[in-house]
Design a protein around this motif. Structure first.
Motif, PDB file in Angstrom:
ATOM      1  N   PHE A 266       1.044  -0.964   0.291  1.00  0.00           N
ATOM      2  CA  PHE A 266       0.057   0.410  -0.111  1.00  0.00           C
ATOM      3  C   PHE A 266       0.915   1.148   0.038  1.00  0.00           C
ATOM      4  CE2 PHE A 266      -2.156   3.328   2.624  1.00  0.00           C
ATOM      5  CZ  PHE A 266      -4.192   2.756   1.368  1.00  0.00           C
ATOM      6  N   PHE A 267       0.629   1.811  -0.862  1.00  0.00           N
ATOM      7  CA  PHE A 267       1.575   3.438  -0.813  1.00  0.00           C
ATOM      8  C   PHE A 267       1.166   4.036  -0.324  1.00  0.00           C
ATOM      9  CE2 PHE A 267       3.716   0.232  -3.958  1.00  0.00           C
ATOM     10  CZ  PHE A 267       5.101   0.786  -4.167  1.00  0.00           C
ATOM     11  N   ILE A 268       1.818   5.145   0.117  1.00  0.00           N
ATOM     12  CA  ILE A 268       0.787   6.599  -0.090  1.00  0.00           C
ATOM     13  C   ILE A 268       1.696   7.815  -0.367  1.00  0.00           C
ATOM     14  CG2 ILE A 268      -0.170   8.243   2.015  1.00  0.00           C
ATOM     15  CD1 ILE A 268      -0.136   5.971   3.639  1.00  0.00           C
ATOM     16  N   VAL A 269       0.779   8.724  -0.673  1.00  0.00           N
ATOM     17  CA  VAL A 269       2.016   9.772  -1.172  1.00  0.00           C
ATOM     18  C   VAL A 269       1.409  10.827  -0.856  1.00  0.00           C
ATOM     19  CG1 VAL A 269       2.890  11.507  -3.430  1.00  0.00           C
ATOM     20  CG2 VAL A 269       1.777   8.577  -4.090  1.00  0.00           C
ATOM     21  N   LEU A 270       2.011  11.889  -0.193  1.00  0.00           N
ATOM     22  CA  LEU A 270       1.603  13.163   0.214  1.00  0.00           C
ATOM     23  C   LEU A 270       2.852  14.345   0.194  1.00  0.00           C
ATOM     24  CD1 LEU A 270       2.379  12.036   4.532  1.00  0.00           C
ATOM     25  CD2 LEU A 270       0.366  12.089   2.822  1.00  0.00           C
ATOM     26  N   ASP A 271       1.725  15.683  -0.045  1.00  0.00           N
ATOM     27  CA  ASP A 271       2.462  16.573  -0.284  1.00  0.00           C
ATOM     28  C   ASP A 271       3.278  17.410   0.627  1.00  0.00           C
ATOM     29  OD1 ASP A 271       2.759  19.346  -1.509  1.00  0.00           O
ATOM     30  OD2 ASP A 271       1.214  18.963  -2.844  1.00  0.00           O
ATOM     31  N   SER A 272       4.298  17.257   0.759  1.00  0.00           N
ATOM     32  CA  SER A 272       4.830  18.317   1.653  1.00  0.00           C
ATOM     33  C   SER A 272       5.292  19.367   1.425  1.00  0.00           C
ATOM     34  CB  SER A 272       6.608  17.276   2.398  1.00  0.00           C
ATOM     35  OG  SER A 272       6.968  17.465   1.020  1.00  0.00           O
ATOM     36  N   GLY A 273       5.027  20.657   0.392  1.00  0.00           N
ATOM     37  CA  GLY A 273       4.201  21.965   0.711  1.00  0.00           C
ATOM     38  C   GLY A 273       5.281  22.390   0.570  1.00  0.00           C
ATOM     39  N   GLU A 274       5.856  24.159   0.338  1.00  0.00           N
ATOM     40  CA  GLU A 274       7.203  24.631   0.277  1.00  0.00           C
ATOM     41  C   GLU A 274       7.401  24.111   1.537  1.00  0.00           C
ATOM     42  OE1 GLU A 274       8.402  26.208  -0.563  1.00  0.00           O
ATOM     43  OE2 GLU A 274       7.770  27.422  -2.926  1.00  0.00           O
ATOM     44  N   ASP A 275       8.641  24.904   1.169  1.00  0.00           N
ATOM     45  CA  ASP A 275      10.116  24.498   2.222  1.00  0.00           C
ATOM     46  C   ASP A 275      10.231  26.247   3.424  1.00  0.00           C
ATOM     47  OD1 ASP A 275      11.522  26.529   0.188  1.00  0.00           O
ATOM     48  OD2 ASP A 275      12.747  25.078   0.836  1.00  0.00           O
ATOM     49  N   LYS A 276       9.260  26.915   2.993  1.00  0.00           N
ATOM     50  CA  LYS A 276       9.093  28.415   3.580  1.00  0.00           C
ATOM     51  C   LYS A 276       8.030  28.678   3.376  1.00  0.00           C
ATOM     52  CE  LYS A 276      12.828  29.741   1.649  1.00  0.00           C
ATOM     53  NZ  LYS A 276      13.038  28.643   0.674  1.00  0.00           N
ATOM     54  N   PRO A 277       7.309  29.499   4.433  1.00  0.00           N
ATOM     55  CA  PRO A 277       6.268  30.368   4.748  1.00  0.00           C
ATOM     56  C   PRO A 277       5.759  31.393   3.432  1.00  0.00           C
ATOM     57  CG  PRO A 277       7.269  31.111   6.584  1.00  0.00           C
ATOM     58  CD  PRO A 277       7.972  30.579   6.089  1.00  0.00           C
ATOM     59  N   THR A 279       5.403  34.694   2.204  1.00  0.00           N
ATOM     60  CA  THR A 279       5.979  35.677   2.550  1.00  0.00           C
ATOM     61  C   THR A 279       5.472  36.749   1.726  1.00  0.00           C
ATOM     62  OG1 THR A 279       8.366  35.830   0.886  1.00  0.00           O
ATOM     63  CG2 THR A 279       8.235  35.223   3.235  1.00  0.00           C
ATOM     64  N   THR A 280       5.581  37.188   0.611  1.00  0.00           N
ATOM     65  CA  THR A 280       3.785  38.357  -0.112  1.00  0.00           C
ATOM     66  C   THR A 280       3.227  37.132  -1.255  1.00  0.00           C
ATOM     67  OG1 THR A 280       6.200  37.918  -1.936  1.00  0.00           O
ATOM     68  CG2 THR A 280       6.393  39.831  -0.279  1.00  0.00           C
ATOM     69  N   LEU A 281       2.695  38.079  -2.052  1.00  0.00           N
ATOM     70  CA  LEU A 281       1.212  37.148  -2.573  1.00  0.00           C
ATOM     71  C   LEU A 281       2.078  37.560  -4.122  1.00  0.00           C
ATOM     72  CD1 LEU A 281      -1.463  35.657  -2.756  1.00  0.00           C
ATOM     73  CD2 LEU A 281      -2.463  37.941  -2.422  1.00  0.00           C
ATOM     74  N   THR A 282       2.623  36.733  -4.504  1.00  0.00           N
ATOM     75  CA  THR A 282       3.304  36.068  -5.972  1.00  0.00           C
ATOM     76  C   THR A 282       2.712  35.051  -6.154  1.00  0.00           C
ATOM     77  OG1 THR A 282       4.940  36.629  -7.260  1.00  0.00           O
ATOM     78  CG2 THR A 282       5.996  36.449  -4.684  1.00  0.00           C
ATOM     79  N   TYR A 283       2.940  34.869  -7.146  1.00  0.00           N
ATOM     80  CA  TYR A 283       3.084  33.495  -8.171  1.00  0.00           C
ATOM     81  C   TYR A 283       4.123  32.818  -8.569  1.00  0.00           C
ATOM     82  CZ  TYR A 283       3.072  35.721 -12.153  1.00  0.00           C
ATOM     83  OH  TYR A 283       3.856  36.253 -13.429  1.00  0.00           O
ATOM     84  N   HIS A 284       5.391  33.445  -7.912  1.00  0.00           N
ATOM     85  CA  HIS A 284       6.311  33.659  -8.548  1.00  0.00           C
ATOM     86  C   HIS A 284       7.118  32.114  -7.451  1.00  0.00           C
ATOM     87  CE1 HIS A 284      10.362  31.865  -9.902  1.00  0.00           C
ATOM     88  NE2 HIS A 284      11.115  32.883  -8.967  1.00  0.00           N
ATOM     89  N   ASN A 289       1.795  29.793  -1.584  1.00  0.00           N
ATOM     90  CA  ASN A 289       1.207  28.798  -1.095  1.00  0.00           C
ATOM     91  C   ASN A 289       0.584  29.682   0.792  1.00  0.00           C
ATOM     92  OD1 ASN A 289       3.887  29.777  -0.314  1.00  0.00           O
ATOM     93  ND2 ASN A 289       4.338  28.571   1.732  1.00  0.00           N
ATOM     94  N   ILE A 290       0.035  31.106   0.552  1.00  0.00           N
ATOM     95  CA  ILE A 290       0.023  31.850   1.180  1.00  0.00           C
ATOM     96  C   ILE A 290      -1.154  30.784   2.302  1.00  0.00           C
ATOM     97  CG2 ILE A 290      -1.913  32.960   0.024  1.00  0.00           C
ATOM     98  CD1 ILE A 290      -1.113  35.755   0.958  1.00  0.00           C
ATOM     99  N   ASP A 291      -1.616  30.390   1.630  1.00  0.00           N
ATOM    100  CA  ASP A 291      -3.186  29.607   2.603  1.00  0.00           C
ATOM    101  C   ASP A 291      -3.466  27.753   2.355  1.00  0.00           C
ATOM    102  OD1 ASP A 291      -5.787  29.545   3.751  1.00  0.00           O
ATOM    103  OD2 ASP A 291      -7.253  28.831   2.231  1.00  0.00           O
TER     104      ASP A 291
END
Ligand SMILES: [Fe+2]
Length: 464
Positions: A266-277, A279-284, A289-291
């Motif tokens: 059984f495989f579980i694939v998780l998304d560990s997200g960005e590596d930092k919060p 800081t500014t609302l930009t797509y780059h 990951n603002i939310d």
């Protein structure tokens, strides 16, 4: 010639010209070529017993599907990329989920592309198409490589390969994938998992990620070997990063976390997200990951249900694929993300949820934890590995793979073989030198098989 005669001739001439215009508009489409319509792929992904997803990209305005049949049978079945039951003709990503297939069945497929002519205002009704293949609006794309074998949930040995952090130029990446395939065992693998950071950022899905990872795998059996494209922190970045699930929609969750089965694993694939919060609302960069607090919670709720499913409970082997790891990695932000998602589900005081292996990337340093201890194996000749985080709470191995290290010894493809009594793991350099090998027993016991020439084991204190 009288003026009235002249006017009559002019009007007649204009009518003739209009009729010629109609004739041109009604002429059949010129012969369409597959190369004009399919721009990338096909690729196979999200394999599960009796199920699989076929993805590819087309020019916009083109409806698409697949025709498939079990090898040795005559009748083709059709499945189309639809949205709310309607053939989807806009944008360019095509994804067709095939379900209800025979387990461990061998299938062949071909792409079917549909470029409908626009209905003319003077037409009273659409022409009936008894057989779509007879109309010039449809093109079939066939290739002897378009075939696959479905997974089964019956116990059977299998080998899969993983790599991560392919953040190289297109040429280097393609050469590395070729080495993995030709020299390191990928060609014999049942599936391939790219555990995140397959590209540095997603400025353009089709130029950045699809155009390098998918195109690189295409001549290496990409149309017949399933692959898992797992999001790392770098896939959160870039102007088209939010299009990820349009190209790789996971069944059921429609997101970037999912489960699947292969044999009795059984495989579980998780998304560990960005590596930092954010800081500014930009797509780059660190804005997408603002939310992500809500995304952590979404995965936590989902994972708590996963471990209660009969499929998870009854699995003989359990493997997690995730760009970062619940322990051993530095970087507080991703760790906090996973700590929230996993809670204490996989800690060693919950043996009923035993994980046998956690495969990750991200650190750009091959390493293997020693379960139940703050100790780790890492290659010689690499920069110091600062700390081992939280190892005493967990009794499974975290293996961090690395395809992008500065020293060649770090570059690796990891092949994992699940067998009746053990999981065997081998890490190989692009030149196919064996840099690590070990086995995992069903009770979690690890047997070291490396000869300690390429790896060294030290306690955290030794690294200071
Ligand atoms: Fe990363």
């Amino acid at each position: 010639m009288k003026t009235s005669q002249l006017l009559s001739r002019i009007v007649f001439g204009l009518l003739v010209l209009c009729m010629l215009g109609y004739a041109q508009a009604e002429a059949p489409n010129p012969e369409l070529k597959p190369s004009d319509l399919v721009t990338h792929g096909p690729w196979l992904t999200y394999p599960d017993p009796g199920e699989i997803t076929i993805g590819f990209t087309t020019v916009p305005g083109c409806g698409a599907g697949v025709e498939y049949r079990e090898v040795g049978t005559d009748e083709w079945k059709q499945a189309w990329h639809t949205v709310a039951g309607q053939i989807f003709r806009h944008r360019t990503a095509r994804s067709i989920r095939l379900a209800g297939l025979k387990k461990n069945g061998e299938y062949e497929y071909r792409l079917i592309l549909f470029v409908p002519q626009d209905k003319k205002y003077h037409e009273g009704s659409f022409p009936k198409l008894d057989n779509t293949h007879k109309t010039k609006q449809v093109v079939l794309v066939e290739n002897p490589d378009f075939r696959f074998r479905t997974f089964t949930d019956a116990p059977e040995p299998f080998t899969f390969s993983v790599a991560a952090d392919l953040q190289f130029s297109r040429d280097v990446k393609l050469r590395l994938l070729r080495d993995f395939h030709d020299k390191c065992g990928l060609k014999d693998s049942k599936f391939f998992a790219v555990i995140g950071d397959g590209h540095n950022d997603i400025r353009s899905m089709e130029n950045s990620y699809i155009g390098t990872v998918i195109d690189g795998l295409q001549p290496l059996g990409g149309a017949s070997r399933p692959a898992l494209f797992i999001r790392g922190n770098h896939e959160w970045r870039g102007g088209e990063a939010s299009l990820w699930t349009e190209y790789f929609p996971a069944p059921e969750t429609r997101s970037t976390y999912f489960t699947f089965q292969c044999g009795d694993t059984f495989f579980i694939v998780l998304d560990s997200g960005e590596d930092k919060p954010a800081t500014t609302l930009t797509y780059h960069y660190t804005g997408n990951n603002i939310d992500d607090q809500a995304f952590r919670e979404e995965q936590r709720i989902w994972l708590a249900k996963v471990v209660e499913t009969p499929a998870f409970k009854s699995a003989k082997w359990r493997i997690v694929l995730c760009h970062s790891a619940i322990y051993s990695h530095g970087g507080a932000y991703m760790y906090n993300h996973l700590a929230h998602i996993c809670q204490d589900l996989f800690k060693k005081d919950k043996p009923q949820n035993r994980i046998h292996l956690w495969l990750s990337g991200h650190t750009h340093l091959y390493s293997r934890t020693i379960p139940g201890a703050d100790q780790i194996y890492r290659p010689y000749r690499t920069r110091p590995y600062g700390k081992v985080y939280g190892g005493k709470d967990y009794d499974f191995t975290v293996l961090t793979v690395e395809a992008g290290g500065k020293d060649n010894v770090e570059n690796s493809l990891v092949n994992v073989t699940v067998d009746k009594d053990k999981i065997s793991v081998e890490a190989r350099t692009p030149d196919n030198a064996l840099m690590d090998a070990f086995e995992i027993k069903n009770d979690g016991t690890v047997v070291d098989l490396n000869n300690d020439t390429l790896l060294m084991k030290k306690s955290p204190a030794s690294y200071k």
